[in-house]
Design an enzyme around this catalytic site. Structure first.
Site, PDB file in Angstrom:
ATOM      1  CB  CYS A  69      -5.186 -25.386 102.164  1.00  0.00           C
ATOM      2  SG  CYS A  69      -6.241 -26.368 103.229  1.00  0.00           S
ATOM      3  CB  CYS A 174      -5.517 -23.322 109.952  1.00  0.00           C
ATOM      4  SG  CYS A 174      -6.952 -22.826 108.949  1.00  0.00           S
TER       5      CYS A 174
HETATM    6  N1  DGL Z   1      -7.199 -22.895 105.458  1.00  0.00           N
HETATM    7  C1  DGL Z   1      -7.147 -24.294 105.572  1.00  0.00           C
HETATM    8  C2  DGL Z   1      -5.934 -24.804 106.318  1.00  0.00           C
HETATM    9  O1  DGL Z   1      -4.914 -24.172 106.238  1.00  0.00           O
HETATM   10  C3  DGL Z   1      -8.375 -25.102 105.812  1.00  0.00           C
HETATM   11  C4  DGL Z   1      -9.466 -24.599 106.647  1.00  0.00           C
HETATM   12  C5  DGL Z   1     -10.653 -25.487 106.454  1.00  0.00           C
HETATM   13  O2  DGL Z   1     -11.236 -25.423 105.369  1.00  0.00           O
HETATM   14  O3  DGL Z   1     -10.951 -26.275 107.358  1.00  0.00           O
HETATM   15  O4  DGL Z   1      -5.963 -25.830 106.948  1.00  0.00           O
END
Ligand code: DGL
Length: 247
Positions: A69, A174
Site C-alpha cells: 500500500c 496506489c
Molecule cells: N491501496 C492503497 C495505496 O496504495 C490505499 C488505498 C486507500 O485505502 O486509500 O495507497
C-alpha cells in the site's frame, strides 16, 4: 511465512508480481477493508491501524512484512520499522522509473491524498522532478475500485482525469489503480503505466537471500478484517487472471 497487507484487495497487484518470481513460499495476505480507505486517514490513525495489522501478521508467524500500500508505506514505514524486529518492505510511487525510462515525457502521478501530502512523496518528487509532471490526488477512487463499482469508476475518471489527456507517462501511485488500467487508457489515451511493484519484488528477493529464507510449497492464506467472503472471492479471481504467468 511472508505477510502482505493493504487497505483491501488492491495489494493483489503487488502480490501477483511477487508470485511470478517467488512462487515457492508461504504467504499470508491481510486485506484491511474494515479500515478502507487508508488514503484519507490521519497519521495517528494510520500508525495505530497498521501497527495492529503488523502485530497480527507477526503473531501469525510472518517473518517478513510487505506493505502493499503506497499510503501506509509513505506514512508508516519508519514508524513500523521502529516497532518491529522483522524486515518491513515498503512500496513507493514509481516516479524514479519514469526518470530512468522517459525522463522528458509529460507525466501524471496519481495517488491518494495521504501519499501525496506525505514527506516521503515530497522528497521523491523533488528528487526526480522533470518539470513536465502533474500530480493528482484521486480522493475516493481506491474506495470505488475496492467496491468494484465499475460505472462510478468510469464516471470518476471522465470527470477528474479527462483534462490530462495527452500525457505520456502515468505513475499509478496506489496499489488499487493497476486494476483499472483499461478504463484509464479509455480516458487518457495510449499512455505508459509505471507502478512500484517491481521495486518491491527486487527488494523482497534481496531480503529472502540475506535471511537465508528456505523455499517451501506455495501456500496462500487470505484474511479480511471484515470477514466478507466476497473479498476473498475477488482476490482469488484477480490472482487467477494472472494465473498463466504465476503457476
Ligand atoms: N491501496 C492503497 C495505496 O496504495 C490505499 C488505498 C486507500 O485505502 O486509500 O495507497
Amino acid at each position: 511465512m511472508i505477510g502482505i497487507f493493504d487497505s483491501g484487495i488492491g495489494g493483489v497487484t503487488v502480490f501477483r508480481e511477487i508470485l511470478k518470481e517467488l512462487p515457492h513460499y508461504s504467504y499470508l495476505y491481510y486485506s484491511d477493508s474494515k479500515n478502507n480507505p487508508y488514503g484519507d486517514k490521519s497519521q495517528e490513525d494510520l500508525f495505530q491501524i497498521t501497527e495492529n495489522v503488523v502485530d497480527y501478521l507477526v503473531g501469525h508467524g510472518c517473518q517478513i512484512i510487505v506493505i502493499a500500500c503506497n499510503t501506509a508505506s509513505a506514512i508508516c514505514k519508519d514508524y513500523l520499522r521502529s516497532k518491529f524486529d522483522v524486515p518491513i518492505l515498503a512500496i513507493e510511487p514509481a516516479y524514479k522509473m519514469v526518470n530512468d525510462t522517459n525522463p522528458k515525457g509529460k507525466t501524471l502521478i496519481l495517488a491518494t491524498k495521504g501519499t501525496i501530502e506525505s514527506q516521503k512523496f515530497r522528497e521523491l518528487y523533488q528528487k526526480y522532478d522533470n518539470h513536465h509532471t502533474a500530480i493528482y490526488e484521486c480522493v475516493g477512487l481506491a474506495d470505488l475500485i475496492e467496491q468494484n463499482k465499475q460505472e462510478e469508476i468510469g464516471e470518476y475518471l471522465k470527470k477528474h482525469l479527462s483534462k490530462f489527456r495527452g500525457v505520456e507517462n502515468v505513475v499509478l501511485g496506489c496499489t488499487h489503480y493497476p486494476l483499472i488500467q483499461e478504463q484509464l487508457r479509455g480516458v487518457l489515451g495510449d499512455v505508459k503505466f509505471f507502478d512500484g511493484s517491481r521495486g518491491v519484488v527486487e527488494e523482497l528477493k534481496r531480503v529472502i537471500a540475506s535471511n537465508s529464507f528456505v523455499p517451501t510449497k506455495l501456500s496462500i492464506t487470505f484474511v479480511d478484517s471484515t470477514h466478507q467472503k466476497i473479498k476473498e472471492r475477488r482476490f482469488l479471481e484477480l490472482l487467477e487472471q494472472s494465473k498463466n504467468s504465476i503457476f
